[in-house]
Design a protein around this motif. Structure first.
Motif, PDB file in Angstrom:
ATOM      1  N   LYS A  54      -8.647 -12.530  42.700  1.00 47.10           N
ATOM      2  CA  LYS A  54      -7.967 -12.637  42.623  1.00 47.10           C
ATOM      3  C   LYS A  54      -6.968 -11.803  43.420  1.00 47.10           C
ATOM      4  CE  LYS A  54      -9.533 -14.546  38.019  1.00 47.10           C
ATOM      5  NZ  LYS A  54      -8.973 -13.629  36.808  1.00 47.10           N
ATOM      6  N   ALA A  87       0.861 -20.278  41.207  1.00 48.94           N
ATOM      7  CA  ALA A  87      -0.196 -20.915  39.939  1.00 48.94           C
ATOM      8  C   ALA A  87      -1.160 -21.716  40.204  1.00 48.94           C
ATOM      9  CB  ALA A  87       0.469 -20.895  38.194  1.00 48.94           C
ATOM     10  N   PHE A 125      -3.399 -20.639  43.259  1.00 48.98           N
ATOM     11  CA  PHE A 125      -3.730 -19.722  42.762  1.00 48.98           C
ATOM     12  C   PHE A 125      -5.405 -19.916  41.951  1.00 48.98           C
ATOM     13  CE2 PHE A 125      -3.804 -15.043  42.450  1.00 48.98           C
ATOM     14  CZ  PHE A 125      -4.469 -14.841  41.368  1.00 48.98           C
ATOM     15  N   ALA A 126      -4.404 -21.177  40.780  1.00 50.54           N
ATOM     16  CA  ALA A 126      -6.483 -21.187  40.091  1.00 50.54           C
ATOM     17  C   ALA A 126      -6.932 -22.493  41.122  1.00 50.54           C
ATOM     18  CB  ALA A 126      -5.469 -22.590  39.026  1.00 50.54           C
ATOM     19  N   ASP A 173     -11.072 -22.507  37.330  1.00 48.34           N
ATOM     20  CA  ASP A 173     -10.347 -21.382  37.273  1.00 48.34           C
ATOM     21  C   ASP A 173      -8.964 -21.603  36.239  1.00 48.34           C
ATOM     22  OD1 ASP A 173      -9.949 -18.836  37.378  1.00 48.34           O
ATOM     23  OD2 ASP A 173      -8.366 -19.348  38.028  1.00 48.34           O
ATOM     24  N   SER A 174      -8.774 -21.320  35.546  1.00 49.32           N
ATOM     25  CA  SER A 174      -7.440 -21.531  34.705  1.00 49.32           C
ATOM     26  C   SER A 174      -6.101 -20.573  34.829  1.00 49.32           C
ATOM     27  CB  SER A 174      -7.517 -21.410  33.429  1.00 49.32           C
ATOM     28  OG  SER A 174      -8.618 -22.651  32.741  1.00 49.32           O
ATOM     29  N   VAL A 175      -5.071 -21.048  35.226  1.00 43.54           N
ATOM     30  CA  VAL A 175      -3.673 -20.036  35.320  1.00 43.54           C
ATOM     31  C   VAL A 175      -2.929 -20.615  34.820  1.00 43.54           C
ATOM     32  CG1 VAL A 175      -2.256 -18.684  37.360  1.00 43.54           C
ATOM     33  CG2 VAL A 175      -4.915 -19.256  37.624  1.00 43.54           C
ATOM     34  N   LEU A 212       2.147 -14.526  36.927  1.00 44.27           N
ATOM     35  CA  LEU A 212       0.523 -15.188  36.287  1.00 44.27           C
ATOM     36  C   LEU A 212       0.768 -14.591  35.615  1.00 44.27           C
ATOM     37  CD1 LEU A 212      -0.555 -16.779  39.727  1.00 44.27           C
ATOM     38  CD2 LEU A 212       1.417 -17.632  38.207  1.00 44.27           C
ATOM     39  N   ASP A 225      -3.518 -13.370  33.243  1.00 44.01           N
ATOM     40  CA  ASP A 225      -4.554 -13.763  33.104  1.00 44.01           C
ATOM     41  C   ASP A 225      -5.190 -13.000  32.038  1.00 44.01           C
ATOM     42  OD1 ASP A 225      -7.387 -12.606  35.047  1.00 44.01           O
ATOM     43  OD2 ASP A 225      -7.320 -14.058  33.677  1.00 44.01           O
ATOM     44  N   SER A 273      -5.437 -26.324  35.293  1.00 41.75           N
ATOM     45  CA  SER A 273      -7.297 -25.393  34.832  1.00 41.75           C
ATOM     46  C   SER A 273      -7.654 -26.795  36.212  1.00 41.75           C
ATOM     47  CB  SER A 273      -7.169 -26.213  34.110  1.00 41.75           C
ATOM     48  OG  SER A 273      -7.599 -25.403  32.648  1.00 41.75           O
ATOM     49  N   VAL A 295      -7.296 -17.951  29.091  1.00 49.88           N
ATOM     50  CA  VAL A 295      -6.072 -17.159  29.458  1.00 49.88           C
ATOM     51  C   VAL A 295      -5.093 -17.637  28.710  1.00 49.88           C
ATOM     52  CG1 VAL A 295      -6.530 -19.247  30.911  1.00 49.88           C
ATOM     53  CG2 VAL A 295      -4.767 -17.266  31.595  1.00 49.88           C
TER      54      VAL A 295
END
Ligand SMILES: Nc1nc2c(ncn2[C@H]2C[C@H](O)[C@@H](COP(=O)(O)OP(=O)(O)OP(=O)(O)O)O2)c(=O)[nH]1
Length: 202
Positions: free
Chosen positions: A40, A50, A53-54, A78-80, A88, A90, A114, A159
């Motif tokens: 991360k 976001a 990133f996810a 991954d969920s952001v 963002l 977490d 997601s 999250v």
């Protein structure tokens, strides 16, 4: 189906495992083994939004787990949450952090992404990013306190600090996007891919 590849979920998320099981999607579950905090930090340094990133973190989880799995479709996710103020979010570090996060979300809309990536034979073969937009009503301090009294620590692994299927429903006056995306997986596109691969019946 004898020659269909097996699905391996590279996640410790109880929500993702429960979602697949409830949908009748048989799977093995393994820890992805990724140093998530280091990953991360590296992604944050790249300044990814976001959504990306996810997606990147989901791929890192799946690729890392795939080094420990001999065969099959290795699914990372991954969920952001993109906070209204641009940061963002977490999972909360503790109950006080959860209260702070809820105040940041109060009275505004936020986006939840997601991302899911499947790795097979050492490379990504499928990916999808689910998106939901959640409209949080103005939350009183009294409500936040009562909510955390009821929902902590159950939401400590969530999250956004909510379980939409639980008391989290009281946070919103509107939700756009599918329920499963909020729970942690773009389940419908994933099921469609699994049907294409013969893992699920068409
Ligand atoms: N049951 C439920 N879970 C939620 C909700 N909103 C977010 N979550 C959970 C799903 C995921 O487990 C978690 C998102 O965190 P991550 O994507 O980092 O995954 P997590 O650390 O849980 O597991 P993993 O990294 O995949 O081993 O938040 C919700 O409304 N209901």
């Amino acid at each position: 189906m004898t020659d269909a590849p097996r699905l391996v979920l590279a996640s410790q998320s109880a929500s993702r495992r429960a979602m697949l099981a409830a949908a009748g999607i048989a799977h093995d579950a393994v820890a992805n083994g990724l140093d998530e905090e280091a990953a991360k930090a590296a992604l944050a340094a790249e300044g990814l939004g976001a959504r990306d990133f996810a997606d990147a973190l989901a791929e890192l989880k799946a690729m890392r787990a795939a080094t420990r799995v001999s065969s099959g479709l290795v699914l990372g996710a991954d969920s952001v949450v993109a906070a209204p103020d641009g940061g963002l979010l977490d999972k909360p570090a503790g109950r006080d952090d959860a209260a702070t996060q809820l105040r940041r979300l109060s009275g505004a809309q936020h986006d939840l992404y997601s991302a899911a990536v499947i790795v097979e034979g050492g490379r990504p073969v499928w990916r999808h990013i689910g998106h939901a937009r959640l409209h949080v009503r103005a939350l009183s301090d009294a409500f936040i306190e009562a909510y955390l009294e009821a929902e902590w620590p159950a939401i400590s692994g969530c999250v956004g600090c909510y379980r939409v299927e639980g008391m989290g429903a009281q946070l919103f006056h509107r939700v756009e996007g599918d329920h499963w995306t909020i729970l942690g997986l773009p389940l419908l596109p994933l099921a469609a891919y699994l049907r294409d691969r013969g893992v699920l019946l068409s």
